[in-house]
Motif scaffolding. Structure first.
Motif, PDB file in Angstrom:
ATOM      1  N   ALA A  97       0.831  -1.206   0.000  1.00  0.00           N
ATOM      2  CA  ALA A  97       0.000   0.000   0.000  1.00  0.00           C
ATOM      3  C   ALA A  97       0.865   1.255   0.000  1.00  0.00           C
ATOM      4  CB  ALA A  97      -0.933  -0.009   1.207  1.00  0.00           C
ATOM      5  N   GLY A  98       1.946   1.238   0.790  1.00  0.00           N
ATOM      6  CA  GLY A  98       2.830   2.396   0.834  1.00  0.00           C
ATOM      7  C   GLY A  98       3.554   2.628  -0.479  1.00  0.00           C
ATOM      8  N   ILE A  99       4.045   1.545  -1.086  1.00  0.00           N
ATOM      9  CA  ILE A  99       4.720   1.651  -2.383  1.00  0.00           C
ATOM     10  C   ILE A  99       3.763   2.225  -3.426  1.00  0.00           C
ATOM     11  CG2 ILE A  99       5.813   0.332  -4.241  1.00  0.00           C
ATOM     12  CD1 ILE A  99       6.613  -1.702  -2.004  1.00  0.00           C
ATOM     13  N   SER A 100       2.548   1.692  -3.452  1.00  0.00           N
ATOM     14  CA  SER A 100       1.551   2.145  -4.430  1.00  0.00           C
ATOM     15  C   SER A 100       1.170   3.597  -4.191  1.00  0.00           C
ATOM     16  CB  SER A 100       0.311   1.255  -4.357  1.00  0.00           C
ATOM     17  OG  SER A 100       0.630  -0.097  -4.586  1.00  0.00           O
ATOM     18  N   ALA A 101       1.049   3.990  -2.925  1.00  0.00           N
ATOM     19  CA  ALA A 101       0.666   5.362  -2.621  1.00  0.00           C
ATOM     20  C   ALA A 101       1.724   6.354  -3.086  1.00  0.00           C
ATOM     21  CB  ALA A 101       0.412   5.511  -1.119  1.00  0.00           C
ATOM     22  N   VAL A 102       2.988   6.048  -2.818  1.00  0.00           N
ATOM     23  CA  VAL A 102       4.071   6.967  -3.210  1.00  0.00           C
ATOM     24  C   VAL A 102       4.172   7.054  -4.731  1.00  0.00           C
ATOM     25  CG1 VAL A 102       6.545   7.406  -3.092  1.00  0.00           C
ATOM     26  CG2 VAL A 102       5.337   6.581  -1.071  1.00  0.00           C
ATOM     27  N   MET A 103       4.119   5.915  -5.416  1.00  0.00           N
ATOM     28  CA  MET A 103       4.157   5.952  -6.876  1.00  0.00           C
ATOM     29  C   MET A 103       2.920   6.630  -7.440  1.00  0.00           C
ATOM     30  SD  MET A 103       5.998   2.442  -8.233  1.00  0.00           S
ATOM     31  CE  MET A 103       4.611   1.384  -7.827  1.00  0.00           C
ATOM     32  N   GLY A 104       1.772   6.410  -6.800  1.00  0.00           N
ATOM     33  CA  GLY A 104       0.543   7.057  -7.269  1.00  0.00           C
ATOM     34  C   GLY A 104       0.613   8.564  -7.182  1.00  0.00           C
ATOM     35  N   VAL A 105       1.160   9.071  -6.078  1.00  0.00           N
ATOM     36  CA  VAL A 105       1.334  10.519  -5.921  1.00  0.00           C
ATOM     37  C   VAL A 105       2.334  11.047  -6.933  1.00  0.00           C
ATOM     38  CG1 VAL A 105       2.247  12.291  -4.372  1.00  0.00           C
ATOM     39  CG2 VAL A 105       0.648  10.572  -3.503  1.00  0.00           C
ATOM     40  N   GLU A 106       3.440  10.318  -7.111  1.00  0.00           N
ATOM     41  CA  GLU A 106       4.489  10.778  -8.026  1.00  0.00           C
ATOM     42  C   GLU A 106       3.991  10.869  -9.461  1.00  0.00           C
ATOM     43  OE1 GLU A 106       9.054   9.558  -9.348  1.00  0.00           O
ATOM     44  OE2 GLU A 106       7.855   8.199  -8.119  1.00  0.00           O
ATOM     45  N   HIS A 107       3.189   9.904  -9.894  1.00  0.00           N
ATOM     46  CA  HIS A 107       2.756   9.860 -11.292  1.00  0.00           C
ATOM     47  C   HIS A 107       1.425  10.551 -11.520  1.00  0.00           C
ATOM     48  CE1 HIS A 107       5.319   5.972 -11.186  1.00  0.00           C
ATOM     49  NE2 HIS A 107       6.072   7.003 -11.543  1.00  0.00           N
ATOM     50  N   ALA A 108       0.814  11.091 -10.474  1.00  0.00           N
ATOM     51  CA  ALA A 108      -0.434  11.838 -10.656  1.00  0.00           C
ATOM     52  C   ALA A 108      -0.221  13.051 -11.548  1.00  0.00           C
ATOM     53  CB  ALA A 108      -0.991  12.267  -9.301  1.00  0.00           C
ATOM     54  N   THR A 109       0.987  13.611 -11.515  1.00  0.00           N
ATOM     55  CA  THR A 109       1.297  14.762 -12.362  1.00  0.00           C
ATOM     56  C   THR A 109       1.170  14.400 -13.838  1.00  0.00           C
ATOM     57  OG1 THR A 109       2.815  15.581 -10.685  1.00  0.00           O
ATOM     58  CG2 THR A 109       3.037  16.500 -12.878  1.00  0.00           C
ATOM     59  N   LEU A 110       1.565  13.188 -14.208  1.00  0.00           N
ATOM     60  CA  LEU A 110       1.455  12.765 -15.603  1.00  0.00           C
ATOM     61  C   LEU A 110      -0.005  12.728 -16.046  1.00  0.00           C
ATOM     62  CD1 LEU A 110       4.047   9.826 -15.564  1.00  0.00           C
ATOM     63  CD2 LEU A 110       4.411  12.174 -16.361  1.00  0.00           C
ATOM     64  N   VAL A 111      -0.867  12.223 -15.179  1.00  0.00           N
ATOM     65  CA  VAL A 111      -2.297  12.194 -15.497  1.00  0.00           C
ATOM     66  C   VAL A 111      -2.840  13.614 -15.569  1.00  0.00           C
ATOM     67  CG1 VAL A 111      -4.564  11.369 -14.749  1.00  0.00           C
ATOM     68  CG2 VAL A 111      -2.546   9.933 -14.398  1.00  0.00           C
ATOM     69  N   PHE A 112      -2.436  14.464 -14.633  1.00  0.00           N
ATOM     70  CA  PHE A 112      -2.899  15.858 -14.617  1.00  0.00           C
ATOM     71  C   PHE A 112      -2.558  16.559 -15.934  1.00  0.00           C
ATOM     72  CE2 PHE A 112      -1.447  20.245 -13.981  1.00  0.00           C
ATOM     73  CZ  PHE A 112      -2.650  20.858 -13.646  1.00  0.00           C
ATOM     74  N   LEU A 113      -1.306  16.438 -16.378  1.00  0.00           N
ATOM     75  CA  LEU A 113      -0.891  17.116 -17.603  1.00  0.00           C
ATOM     76  C   LEU A 113      -1.617  16.566 -18.823  1.00  0.00           C
ATOM     77  CD1 LEU A 113       2.957  17.326 -16.964  1.00  0.00           C
ATOM     78  CD2 LEU A 113       1.307  19.200 -16.854  1.00  0.00           C
ATOM     79  N   THR A 114      -1.819  15.248 -18.872  1.00  0.00           N
ATOM     80  CA  THR A 114      -2.489  14.633 -20.012  1.00  0.00           C
ATOM     81  C   THR A 114      -3.962  15.018 -20.066  1.00  0.00           C
ATOM     82  OG1 THR A 114      -0.972  12.748 -19.839  1.00  0.00           O
ATOM     83  CG2 THR A 114      -2.923  12.456 -21.189  1.00  0.00           C
ATOM     84  N   VAL A 115      -4.644  14.957 -18.923  1.00  0.00           N
ATOM     85  CA  VAL A 115      -6.075  15.283 -18.895  1.00  0.00           C
ATOM     86  C   VAL A 115      -6.284  16.780 -19.127  1.00  0.00           C
ATOM     87  CG1 VAL A 115      -8.155  15.295 -17.462  1.00  0.00           C
ATOM     88  CG2 VAL A 115      -6.611  13.333 -17.399  1.00  0.00           C
ATOM     89  N   ARG A 116      -5.406  17.595 -18.563  1.00  0.00           N
ATOM     90  CA  ARG A 116      -5.534  19.038 -18.772  1.00  0.00           C
ATOM     91  C   ARG A 116      -5.400  19.390 -20.248  1.00  0.00           C
ATOM     92  NH1 ARG A 116      -1.752  23.843 -16.224  1.00  0.00           N
ATOM     93  NH2 ARG A 116      -3.237  25.529 -16.493  1.00  0.00           N
ATOM     94  N   ALA A 117      -4.471  18.719 -20.939  1.00  0.00           N
ATOM     95  CA  ALA A 117      -4.337  18.934 -22.378  1.00  0.00           C
ATOM     96  C   ALA A 117      -5.581  18.447 -23.118  1.00  0.00           C
ATOM     97  CB  ALA A 117      -3.100  18.217 -22.906  1.00  0.00           C
ATOM     98  N   GLY A 118      -6.171  17.335 -22.657  1.00  0.00           N
ATOM     99  CA  GLY A 118      -7.387  16.825 -23.286  1.00  0.00           C
ATOM    100  C   GLY A 118      -8.578  17.743 -23.103  1.00  0.00           C
ATOM    101  N   LEU A 119      -8.642  18.418 -21.970  1.00  0.00           N
ATOM    102  CA  LEU A 119      -9.754  19.337 -21.728  1.00  0.00           C
ATOM    103  C   LEU A 119      -9.745  20.495 -22.715  1.00  0.00           C
ATOM    104  CD1 LEU A 119      -9.790  19.503 -17.811  1.00  0.00           C
ATOM    105  CD2 LEU A 119     -11.424  18.333 -19.311  1.00  0.00           C
ATOM    106  N   ARG A 120      -8.574  20.862 -23.208  1.00  0.00           N
ATOM    107  CA  ARG A 120      -8.495  21.964 -24.170  1.00  0.00           C
ATOM    108  C   ARG A 120      -9.117  21.592 -25.508  1.00  0.00           C
ATOM    109  NH1 ARG A 120      -2.851  22.500 -22.192  1.00  0.00           N
ATOM    110  NH2 ARG A 120      -2.796  24.166 -20.664  1.00  0.00           N
TER     111      ARG A 120
END
Length: 580
Positions: free
Chosen positions: A161-184
């Motif tokens: 759970a800890g490993i997944s949480a840290v990686m999930g937080v770290e890679h959330a930025t990738l999802v943010f940038l991709t979805v933000r570009a899609g919203l445009r």
């Protein structure tokens, strides 16, 4: 009246035209050798080794032996579980943040985006170390809240759970940038039509915005999954102590324990990672194609939904989340670096800078690691920046088919997991080089070779994007005037491409300075890197010194990111990855 046609002056332009072809061929040959040696050959040798016969001589024996291994099956299952859970975490955080920033009237967007980008700017091993310090029994934050684990108990971050949480937080930025570009790309008129039909902000978001942005969400999830299964920094600091084997850590442990003798089994393990990464990238490519097919880009941005009386609670909840996942781990890292020793509580009497003196000045290995990392980052940035200009010129301006193929090959070492590339680099450079009769294995040059292949695409993408907006007639006019390809490249293209190439080179420098995934398998005594030293100090139990070195690396990284953001304001949209 004088004849001004091209046919009237055939001699000199004809000779120059012949030189043009030769110049392009020479440039193409140099780029082909560069990409072929540092990108294509390592991957080709890796796959050839993986598909080889095993110890029993069976066809595909190497792969069969790994698939039948209980240890490999366990590591693969753990990798898939942690990757799937971390992707889910990234998807929830990244999509929610993209919607808040992209379509609501939430305030202080610039600071919010900067904090959200911090996990992407900070190397994964330092992110993991920061979370270790924040969640452990001596965490100053948890001690202040009275929620710290009892002394001597296991840190809860050392778990799946800890490993997944840290990686999930770290890679959330990738999802943010991709979805933000899609919203445009979501048409404004469809959203406005739903509002005129009486739909509220929430219903319009669920029924119109999210379905149209769905391919971008899927692409972000695929990118987060690929990044998770190939992540080494977080598993190295969390999974190894937790005795939770994953494919990346299994590769590292086998190479560390058996050296080159384990290259066969390691190549087969790397092939497994490559297959998983290829599956994720295929989903991402499909999603990107769907994004282009579903809607057409629109120049008008989406209307911002008014949060009304919910704005203050939403802003408060957003900042609490961001402080928790991005700020507090860094605060814990800083406080750990100021403590005199592990387990000693930090206060006004115990606060010390000795860890910084030890890590930055007293310890010879860390000083050497700084020098090595600076050299590797600078050399890679310069070489990749120059190569990207030449390749972008041939692919974008000259429309060379071979240059476009080279461009596709250059992407491969970056999108596949770093441990896969490192294994291929060992296979390529383990034996003595032709003509030189010397091997670079065990030297700093094998690290540089791996960096050349790994980071070229980071300079290539911005440079190609910059040349895409260039007026092609400028190059054509110079060609008609008799200028050869090399002259046009240096006198016309290079000045125009320099800003974008410099931005890409700075991004490479920032990424390579703290690199660990590739370096962990290639470093040797005397050729340590910053990423390796942070990992080694933590592994030895010297958390305060590891924290001090990590804080220094974070400060350098943030300073470089600030410089890149400032520089990126003068560049076309999309040159800097996180450019608004």
């Amino acid at each position: 009246m004088a004849d001004t046609s091209l046919s009237a002056v055939p001699a000199l332009p004809g000779r120059r035209r012949g030189l043009q072809v030769d110049g392009e061929k020479i440039l193409l040959a140099v780029l082909l050798v560069y990409v072929g040696l540092f990108a294509l050959t390592p991957l080709a040798l890796l796959f050839a080794k993986a598909f080889g016969r095993g110890e029993t001589g069976e066809f595909l024996g190497m792969i069969r032996e790994q698939w039948q291994s209980v240890a490999v099956q366990r590591a693969l299952w753990n990798t898939l579980k942690a990757g799937a859970l971390s992707t889910l975490i990234s998807l929830v955080i990244g999509t929610a943040m993209a919607l808040l920033v992209g379509i609501t009237d939430i305030r202080a967007r610039s600071p919010l985006v900067f904090v959200l980008l911090l996990p992407m700017l900070i190397p994964s091993q330092i992110t993991a170390l920061a979370w270790i310090e924040m969640t452990g029994p001596q965490s100053p934050i948890l001690l202040l809240l009275g929620a710290a684990p009892d002394p001597g108990t296991k840190n809860p971050i050392y778990s799946m759970a800890g490993i997944s949480a840290v990686m999930g937080v770290e890679h959330a930025t990738l999802v943010f940038l991709t979805v933000r570009a899609g919203l445009r790309r979501v048409p404004r008129d469809l959203v406005e039509a739903s509002r005129l039909a009486g739909a509220g902000p929430l219903r319009s978001t669920v029924s119109v915005v999210l379905p149209l942005a769905g391919p971008a969400v899927l692409a972000g999830a695929a990118l987060a999954f690929v990044s998770s299964i190939g992540n080494f920094g977080v598993p190295a600091l969390l999974a190894i102590p937790a005795r939770y084997p994953m494919i990346t850590t299994l590769i590292y442990q086998r190479l560390s324990g058996f050296g080159p003798d384990a290259l066969g089994s390691v190549a087969a393990l790397a092939l497994i990672l490559s297959v998983l990464a290829a599956a994720g990238l295929t989903v991402r490519a499909f999603a990107a194609r769907r994004t282009r097919m579903v809607v057409e880009a629109t120049s008008a941005i989406l209307p911002r939904f008014q949060l009304g009386r919910w704005r203050l609670p939403v802003e408060a909840a957003t900042w609490v989340l961001l402080v928790l996942i991005a700020i507090l781990p860094l605060v814990a890292l800083v406080t750990s670096s100021l403590a005199p020793a592990l387990g000693v509580p930090l206060n006004g009497r115990t606060l010390t800078l000795d860890n910084y003196r030890f890590a930055l000045f007293a310890e010879q290995a860390t000083r050497r690691a700084f020098a090595n990392s600076l050299f590797l980052a600078f050399a890679t940035a310069v070489a990749s920046g120059l190569a990207s200009v030449g390749l972008a010129y041939l692919a974008v301006i000259r429309r060379s088919r071979l240059a476009r193929i080279i461009d596709l090959i250059a992407d491969a070492p970056y999108v596949i997991p770093g441990t896969v590339l490192a294994t291929g680099v060992i296979l390529t450079f383990l034996r003595p080089l032709p003509f030189l009769h010397a091997s670079i294995y065990g030297t700093i040059w094998i690290l540089l070779a791996a960096y050349f292949g790994r980071f070229l695409t980071l300079a290539l993408r911005p440079t190609m994007a910059g040349l895409e907006v260039m007026e092609k007639a400028v190059d054509e006019a110079a060609q008609v005037a008799g200028a050869g390809p090399m002259r046009r490249l240096f006198s016309i293209i290079l000045p125009m491409a320099t800003p974008a190439a410099a931005a890409g080179a700075l991004l490479i420098f920032m990424s390579a300075l703290n690199e660990l995934t590739v370096s962990a398998l290639l470093w040797s005594t005397g050729h340590e890197t910053l990423g390796v030293m942070v990992f080694s100090l933590q592994h030895e139990g010297n958390s305060p010194a590891a924290s001090a070195l990590a804080v220094a690396a974070v400060l350098v990284t943030i300073a470089l990111a600030g410089l890149l953001a400032l520089f990126g304001r003068r560049l076309p949209q999309g040159i800097v990855p996180w450019q608004a």
